[in-house]
Design a protein around this motif. Structure first.
Motif, PDB file in Angstrom:
ATOM      1  N   PHE A   6      -1.998   3.391  -1.456  1.00 37.24           N
ATOM      2  CA  PHE A   6      -2.743   4.326  -0.611  1.00 37.24           C
ATOM      3  C   PHE A   6      -2.323   5.738  -0.983  1.00 37.24           C
ATOM      4  O   PHE A   6      -1.132   6.029  -1.081  1.00 37.24           O
ATOM      5  N   THR A   7      -3.286   6.618  -1.203  1.00 34.47           N
ATOM      6  CA  THR A   7      -2.993   7.974  -1.662  1.00 34.47           C
ATOM      7  C   THR A   7      -3.436   9.029  -0.658  1.00 34.47           C
ATOM      8  O   THR A   7      -4.157   8.733   0.305  1.00 34.47           O
ATOM      9  N   LEU A   8      -3.046  10.252  -0.918  1.00 33.36           N
ATOM     10  CA  LEU A   8      -3.499  11.373  -0.090  1.00 33.36           C
ATOM     11  C   LEU A   8      -5.015  11.524  -0.168  1.00 33.36           C
ATOM     12  O   LEU A   8      -5.654  11.870   0.828  1.00 33.36           O
ATOM     13  N   ASP A   9      -5.607  11.252  -1.330  1.00 34.00           N
ATOM     14  CA  ASP A   9      -7.068  11.305  -1.451  1.00 34.00           C
ATOM     15  C   ASP A   9      -7.731  10.271  -0.547  1.00 34.00           C
ATOM     16  O   ASP A   9      -8.761  10.540   0.071  1.00 34.00           O
ATOM     17  N   ASP A  10      -7.137   9.063  -0.483  1.00 33.09           N
ATOM     18  CA  ASP A  10      -7.665   8.024   0.406  1.00 33.09           C
ATOM     19  C   ASP A  10      -7.591   8.481   1.859  1.00 33.09           C
ATOM     20  O   ASP A  10      -8.548   8.322   2.620  1.00 33.09           O
ATOM     21  N   ALA A  59      -3.319  -3.194   5.537  1.00 33.83           N
ATOM     22  CA  ALA A  59      -2.013  -2.748   6.039  1.00 33.83           C
ATOM     23  C   ALA A  59      -1.933  -2.990   7.541  1.00 33.83           C
ATOM     24  O   ALA A  59      -2.908  -2.791   8.261  1.00 33.83           O
ATOM     25  N   THR A  60      -0.779  -3.443   8.001  1.00 31.74           N
ATOM     26  CA  THR A  60      -0.551  -3.624   9.434  1.00 31.74           C
ATOM     27  C   THR A  60       0.241  -2.427   9.927  1.00 31.74           C
ATOM     28  O   THR A  60       1.392  -2.232   9.536  1.00 31.74           O
ATOM     29  N   LEU A  61      -0.404  -1.618  10.766  1.00 32.53           N
ATOM     30  CA  LEU A  61       0.211  -0.375  11.235  1.00 32.53           C
ATOM     31  C   LEU A  61       0.396  -0.422  12.741  1.00 32.53           C
ATOM     32  O   LEU A  61      -0.556  -0.615  13.487  1.00 32.53           O
ATOM     33  N   ASP A  62       1.612  -0.217  13.182  1.00 27.75           N
ATOM     34  CA  ASP A  62       1.956  -0.170  14.595  1.00 27.75           C
ATOM     35  C   ASP A  62       1.479   1.157  15.185  1.00 27.75           C
ATOM     36  O   ASP A  62       1.704   2.223  14.589  1.00 27.75           O
ATOM     37  N   ASP A  63       0.816   1.095  16.347  1.00 26.43           N
ATOM     38  CA  ASP A  63       0.303   2.315  16.974  1.00 26.43           C
ATOM     39  C   ASP A  63       1.396   3.356  17.201  1.00 26.43           C
ATOM     40  O   ASP A  63       1.174   4.550  16.995  1.00 26.43           O
ATOM     41  N   GLU A  64       2.558   2.933  17.634  1.00 21.64           N
ATOM     42  CA  GLU A  64       3.656   3.886  17.872  1.00 21.64           C
ATOM     43  C   GLU A  64       4.104   4.547  16.577  1.00 21.64           C
ATOM     44  O   GLU A  64       4.395   5.745  16.557  1.00 21.64           O
ATOM     45  N   ALA A  65       4.148   3.772  15.502  1.00 23.66           N
ATOM     46  CA  ALA A  65       4.544   4.335  14.206  1.00 23.66           C
ATOM     47  C   ALA A  65       3.499   5.331  13.718  1.00 23.66           C
ATOM     48  O   ALA A  65       3.841   6.386  13.179  1.00 23.66           O
ATOM     49  N   PHE A  75       2.129   9.879   6.660  1.00 23.74           N
ATOM     50  CA  PHE A  75       1.158   8.822   6.946  1.00 23.74           C
ATOM     51  C   PHE A  75       0.976   7.946   5.707  1.00 23.74           C
ATOM     52  O   PHE A  75       0.975   6.718   5.809  1.00 23.74           O
ATOM     53  N   VAL A  76       0.840   8.556   4.556  1.00 22.41           N
ATOM     54  CA  VAL A  76       0.691   7.804   3.303  1.00 22.41           C
ATOM     55  C   VAL A  76       1.905   6.929   3.058  1.00 22.41           C
ATOM     56  O   VAL A  76       1.790   5.747   2.692  1.00 22.41           O
ATOM     57  N   ARG A  77       3.081   7.474   3.288  1.00 25.26           N
ATOM     58  CA  ARG A  77       4.321   6.713   3.110  1.00 25.26           C
ATOM     59  C   ARG A  77       4.348   5.523   4.077  1.00 25.26           C
ATOM     60  O   ARG A  77       4.719   4.403   3.674  1.00 25.26           O
ATOM     61  N   LEU A  78       3.942   5.729   5.327  1.00 22.83           N
ATOM     62  CA  LEU A  78       3.901   4.655   6.317  1.00 22.83           C
ATOM     63  C   LEU A  78       2.988   3.523   5.846  1.00 22.83           C
ATOM     64  O   LEU A  78       3.351   2.352   5.918  1.00 22.83           O
ATOM     65  N   VAL A  79       1.810   3.862   5.356  1.00 22.80           N
ATOM     66  CA  VAL A  79       0.870   2.850   4.888  1.00 22.80           C
ATOM     67  C   VAL A  79       1.458   2.082   3.714  1.00 22.80           C
ATOM     68  O   VAL A  79       1.437   0.847   3.681  1.00 22.80           O
ATOM     69  N   ASN A  80       1.983   2.793   2.741  1.00 18.33           N
ATOM     70  CA  ASN A  80       2.507   2.127   1.547  1.00 18.33           C
ATOM     71  C   ASN A  80       3.756   1.306   1.852  1.00 18.33           C
ATOM     72  O   ASN A  80       3.972   0.260   1.229  1.00 18.33           O
ATOM     73  N   ASP A  81       4.545   1.715   2.819  1.00 19.63           N
ATOM     74  CA  ASP A  81       5.732   0.961   3.197  1.00 19.63           C
ATOM     75  C   ASP A  81       5.379  -0.291   4.002  1.00 19.63           C
ATOM     76  O   ASP A  81       6.192  -1.206   4.113  1.00 19.63           O
ATOM     77  N   SER A  82       4.171  -0.333   4.548  1.00 22.76           N
ATOM     78  CA  SER A  82       3.773  -1.491   5.352  1.00 22.76           C
ATOM     79  C   SER A  82       3.299  -2.663   4.497  1.00 22.76           C
ATOM     80  O   SER A  82       3.090  -3.751   5.003  1.00 22.76           O
TER      81      SER A  82
END
Length: 83
Positions: A6-10, A59-65, A75-82
């Motif tokens: 996932f990138t900043l462009d995405d 990607a599974t993203l927690d609302d609190e995160a 945000f990009v880092r969160l997505v890629n780390d998930s």
């Protein structure tokens, strides 16, 4: 299952789609480290963006995160780390 990187462009494409944001914002520049609030995005826009990211990238993203991230780069880092 491997999630595409996932990138900043995405992120910019999705934010524009869900929040109707100014297309003139370039997240590749200094804006990548600018607070979402300073870019005009609130927590609702981030949660809607996260929902689209979940559908498109698996990607599974927690609302609190999601609401805890403060910049596009985070945000990009969160997505890629998930992945």
């Amino acid at each position: 299952m491997t999630v595409a990187v996932f990138t900043l462009d995405d992120l910019q494409r999705i934010l524009i789609g869900v929040a109707g944001a100014d297309e003139g914002i370039d997240l590749d520049g200094e804006s990548a480290d600018t607070l979402f609030t300073d870019l005009g995005y609130d927590s609702l826009a981030l949660l809607e963006t996260a929902a689209v990211v979940s559908r498109e990238y698996g990607a599974t993203l927690d609302d609190e995160a999601v609401t805890a991230v403060t910049t596009p780069r985070d945000f990009v880092r969160l997505v890629n780390d998930s992945a």
